[in-house]
Design a protein around this motif. Sequence first.
Motif, PDB file in Angstrom:
ATOM      1  N   GLU A 188       0.983  -1.138   0.060  1.00 17.35           N
ATOM      2  CA  GLU A 188       0.011   0.048   0.179  1.00 17.35           C
ATOM      3  C   GLU A 188       0.921   1.377   0.030  1.00 17.35           C
ATOM      4  OE1 GLU A 188      -3.544   2.250   2.560  1.00 17.35           O
ATOM      5  OE2 GLU A 188      -2.870   0.174   2.976  1.00 17.35           O
ATOM      6  N   GLU A 189       2.117   1.519   0.660  1.00 15.04           N
ATOM      7  CA  GLU A 189       2.637   2.718   0.702  1.00 15.04           C
ATOM      8  C   GLU A 189       3.252   2.728  -0.614  1.00 15.04           C
ATOM      9  OE1 GLU A 189       5.309  -0.805   2.530  1.00 15.04           O
ATOM     10  OE2 GLU A 189       3.182  -0.191   2.459  1.00 15.04           O
ATOM     11  N   ASN A 190       3.341   1.802  -1.638  1.00 20.52           N
ATOM     12  CA  ASN A 190       3.947   2.145  -2.633  1.00 20.52           C
ATOM     13  C   ASN A 190       2.855   2.466  -4.074  1.00 20.52           C
ATOM     14  OD1 ASN A 190       6.618   1.666  -2.053  1.00 20.52           O
ATOM     15  ND2 ASN A 190       6.535  -0.599  -2.052  1.00 20.52           N
ATOM     16  N   ILE A 191       1.632   2.717  -3.448  1.00 21.51           N
ATOM     17  CA  ILE A 191       0.500   3.202  -4.455  1.00 21.51           C
ATOM     18  C   ILE A 191       0.471   4.698  -4.365  1.00 21.51           C
ATOM     19  CG2 ILE A 191      -1.873   2.797  -4.852  1.00 21.51           C
ATOM     20  CD1 ILE A 191      -2.000   0.142  -3.390  1.00 21.51           C
ATOM     21  N   ARG A 192       0.325   5.297  -5.418  1.00 22.19           N
ATOM     22  CA  ARG A 192       0.177   6.754  -5.645  1.00 22.19           C
ATOM     23  C   ARG A 192      -0.959   6.906  -6.423  1.00 22.19           C
ATOM     24  NH1 ARG A 192       3.649   7.477  -1.540  1.00 22.19           N
ATOM     25  NH2 ARG A 192       3.707   9.797  -2.232  1.00 22.19           N
TER      26      ARG A 192
ATOM     27  N   ILE B 296       8.418   1.754 -11.729  1.00 22.29           N
ATOM     28  CA  ILE B 296       7.121   2.570 -12.204  1.00 22.29           C
ATOM     29  C   ILE B 296       6.160   1.493 -12.903  1.00 22.29           C
ATOM     30  CG2 ILE B 296       5.498   4.355 -12.641  1.00 22.29           C
ATOM     31  CD1 ILE B 296       7.248   5.032 -10.572  1.00 22.29           C
ATOM     32  N   SER B 297       4.950   0.847 -12.378  1.00 20.72           N
ATOM     33  CA  SER B 297       4.401  -0.069 -13.113  1.00 20.72           C
ATOM     34  C   SER B 297       2.703   0.473 -12.793  1.00 20.72           C
ATOM     35  CB  SER B 297       4.345  -1.444 -11.912  1.00 20.72           C
ATOM     36  OG  SER B 297       3.354  -2.262 -12.655  1.00 20.72           O
ATOM     37  N   GLY B 298       1.930  -0.035 -13.833  1.00 20.49           N
ATOM     38  CA  GLY B 298       0.434   0.342 -13.967  1.00 20.49           C
ATOM     39  C   GLY B 298       0.100   1.600 -13.989  1.00 20.49           C
TER      40      GLY B 298
ATOM     41  N   ILE C 247       6.012  13.187 -10.634  1.00 20.51           N
ATOM     42  CA  ILE C 247       6.697  14.196  -9.644  1.00 20.51           C
ATOM     43  C   ILE C 247       6.386  13.886  -8.178  1.00 20.51           C
ATOM     44  CG2 ILE C 247       6.813  16.768  -8.895  1.00 20.51           C
ATOM     45  CD1 ILE C 247       6.070  17.256 -11.672  1.00 20.51           C
ATOM     46  N   ASP C 248       5.331  13.595  -7.864  1.00 20.02           N
ATOM     47  CA  ASP C 248       4.717  13.017  -6.561  1.00 20.02           C
ATOM     48  C   ASP C 248       5.901  11.849  -6.280  1.00 20.02           C
ATOM     49  OD1 ASP C 248       3.442  12.711  -4.042  1.00 20.02           O
ATOM     50  OD2 ASP C 248       2.727  10.950  -5.018  1.00 20.02           O
ATOM     51  N   SER C 249       5.994  10.795  -7.110  1.00 20.42           N
ATOM     52  CA  SER C 249       6.739   9.598  -6.742  1.00 20.42           C
ATOM     53  C   SER C 249       8.194   9.975  -6.918  1.00 20.42           C
ATOM     54  CB  SER C 249       6.223   8.578  -8.113  1.00 20.42           C
ATOM     55  OG  SER C 249       6.965   9.056  -9.121  1.00 20.42           O
ATOM     56  N   PHE C 250       8.704  10.831  -7.537  1.00 17.75           N
ATOM     57  CA  PHE C 250       9.958  11.281  -7.594  1.00 17.75           C
ATOM     58  C   PHE C 250      10.548  12.055  -6.158  1.00 17.75           C
ATOM     59  CE2 PHE C 250       9.987  12.229 -12.296  1.00 17.75           C
ATOM     60  CZ  PHE C 250       9.847  10.976 -12.470  1.00 17.75           C
ATOM     61  N   LYS C 251       9.392  12.571  -5.730  1.00 15.85           N
ATOM     62  CA  LYS C 251      10.001  13.227  -4.316  1.00 15.85           C
ATOM     63  C   LYS C 251       9.979  12.339  -3.193  1.00 15.85           C
ATOM     64  CE  LYS C 251       9.677  17.736  -5.696  1.00 15.85           C
ATOM     65  NZ  LYS C 251      10.702  18.530  -5.528  1.00 15.85           N
ATOM     66  N   GLU C 252       9.152  11.221  -3.419  1.00 15.61           N
ATOM     67  CA  GLU C 252       9.055  10.148  -2.443  1.00 15.61           C
ATOM     68  C   GLU C 252      10.233   9.223  -2.463  1.00 15.61           C
ATOM     69  OE1 GLU C 252       7.684   7.699   0.789  1.00 15.61           O
ATOM     70  OE2 GLU C 252       6.968   9.613  -0.002  1.00 15.61           O
ATOM     71  N   MET C 253      10.635   8.822  -3.699  1.00 13.26           N
ATOM     72  CA  MET C 253      11.891   8.327  -3.783  1.00 13.26           C
ATOM     73  C   MET C 253      13.028   9.175  -3.161  1.00 13.26           C
ATOM     74  SD  MET C 253      11.651   7.020  -7.854  1.00 13.26           S
ATOM     75  CE  MET C 253       9.928   6.707  -8.550  1.00 13.26           C
ATOM     76  N   GLU C 254      13.238  10.117  -3.460  1.00 11.97           N
ATOM     77  CA  GLU C 254      14.250  11.245  -2.890  1.00 11.97           C
ATOM     78  C   GLU C 254      14.098  11.036  -1.582  1.00 11.97           C
ATOM     79  OE1 GLU C 254      15.746  15.370  -4.554  1.00 11.97           O
ATOM     80  OE2 GLU C 254      13.578  15.548  -3.720  1.00 11.97           O
ATOM     81  N   HIS C 255      13.016  11.116  -0.954  1.00  9.98           N
ATOM     82  CA  HIS C 255      12.811  10.866   0.526  1.00  9.98           C
ATOM     83  C   HIS C 255      13.200   9.718   1.093  1.00  9.98           C
ATOM     84  CE1 HIS C 255      11.260  11.275   4.757  1.00  9.98           C
ATOM     85  NE2 HIS C 255      10.486  10.184   4.378  1.00  9.98           N
ATOM     86  N   ARG C 256      13.060   8.530  -0.022  1.00  6.41           N
ATOM     87  CA  ARG C 256      13.273   7.199   0.785  1.00  6.41           C
ATOM     88  C   ARG C 256      14.860   7.202   0.511  1.00  6.41           C
ATOM     89  NH1 ARG C 256       8.394   3.370  -0.998  1.00  6.41           N
ATOM     90  NH2 ARG C 256       6.687   4.783  -0.320  1.00  6.41           N
TER      91      ARG C 256
END
Length: 431
Positions: free
Chosen positions: A32-36, A67-69, A87-96
């Motif tokens: 679930e934490e990987n769903i945007r 990035i899938s689906g 962009i939201d996912s990039f920010k999350e990857m940067e945070h992680r």
Amino acid sequence: MKDIEQLKSLWKSLFGDTEAFISLFFHEVVREENIRVLEEKGRILSALYMLPYPFRIWNQEVAASYISGAGTLPEAQGRGLMRRLLIDSFKEMEHRQIPLSILIPAEPWLYGFYEKSGYATVFAYNQQVYPPKDRSLLSTTGGTSPSSVGFPPKEQRLEEEGFSYKEEGVRLGEDNLQQPEDSLRYEKDGLQCGEDDLQYSENGLKYGEDAILLEKYSISDLGDSFLQKREDLMDACFSYFDQRLRERNACILHPYANFRTIVHDYAISDGKIWVALNNEHIPVGIIFTVPAGGSSFVAKEVVADSEEEKEVLLRTALNHYHASSGIYRTVVSNASSEEGQTIPFGMARIIDANKILSMWAAVNPERRLIIHLSDQLLTNNNGSYCIESGKCYKTTINEHIHAFEVLTMDIGQLAHFLIYPEQPFMSLMFD
């Protein structure tokens, strides 16, 4: 908490996958934490899934987010929703602290779309046809079984080619045509047609000098083994598969849980995974196949100890699908002697430029570079990077710049500059 049932419905409407695959994806693949998602009045309009994978390159491993689906409802397209999600996912990857993002565009036109978000086409595969055009094979269309798939009994193999097997000799076709002794000779160990032609023996088939001793191997259907909970074979196959992937120059790896999910997917779908085992029951080759139109097949991945084991696995697929030919994918290699067509297959987007540049610098200690980098979406990447003596660090322009090679590029060009020359390969990505 994400509305999983709504996400399943969105996936079904966008991609048309089976209920079995969709259920597998949401239960075993994504967390679930990987769903945007982007919603409007409680309705999910757009979604993507960030799947973690290790990426082996430059003799090192780095975390990558696949990035899938990624998809948007047709009535909500054209509003920039997917770009916002990226962009939201990039920010999350940067945070992680995930330094790299990868994906496989579902349609050719999407390559241009993702380039606008900093992705570059760096993954490819070499597409080969089996059997090669300069070689024909005997056609075997008999039934298959996990232990003997691809290897019909001697009498069946001969009869399917117009031969009738008799203890006293060989009879050709219905006309019982007897060949002169110097043209066609029946021997105790099989059939011999001249010195350079096809030989059948108790040990298998030979194609001239390229001996393919099919009966040296037992072939197991890994999907059936998974359903039968043969954990010993699963563990051995994973260890073998992982070892073969790590021998590649640059490759997306599959952790054990992911490997099991891939096998599960093939077991409940129309795909097939065959494993070649030697006489000690040790894996020496694995092939992952799916049917293609016109009684053909595509091998999305094949690993083997040698060309002989690869040949056995490809022949097994050919027999199973009753095909005259099939396609298999290999790593692109400048040193390869095989002919084939190179197909662009995937893209990469650098999230942490300093991390990726430091990895590259460590294996290129002789390079002295100044890279002026721009990234419109992740501003932390902007700046000038100095690479020398195997190290990378951000810098400002100084009087010694003349001693360095100076490059100016954006984040997509950097991915192409660093990663593309390594000819990276990825497969079995639930694409």
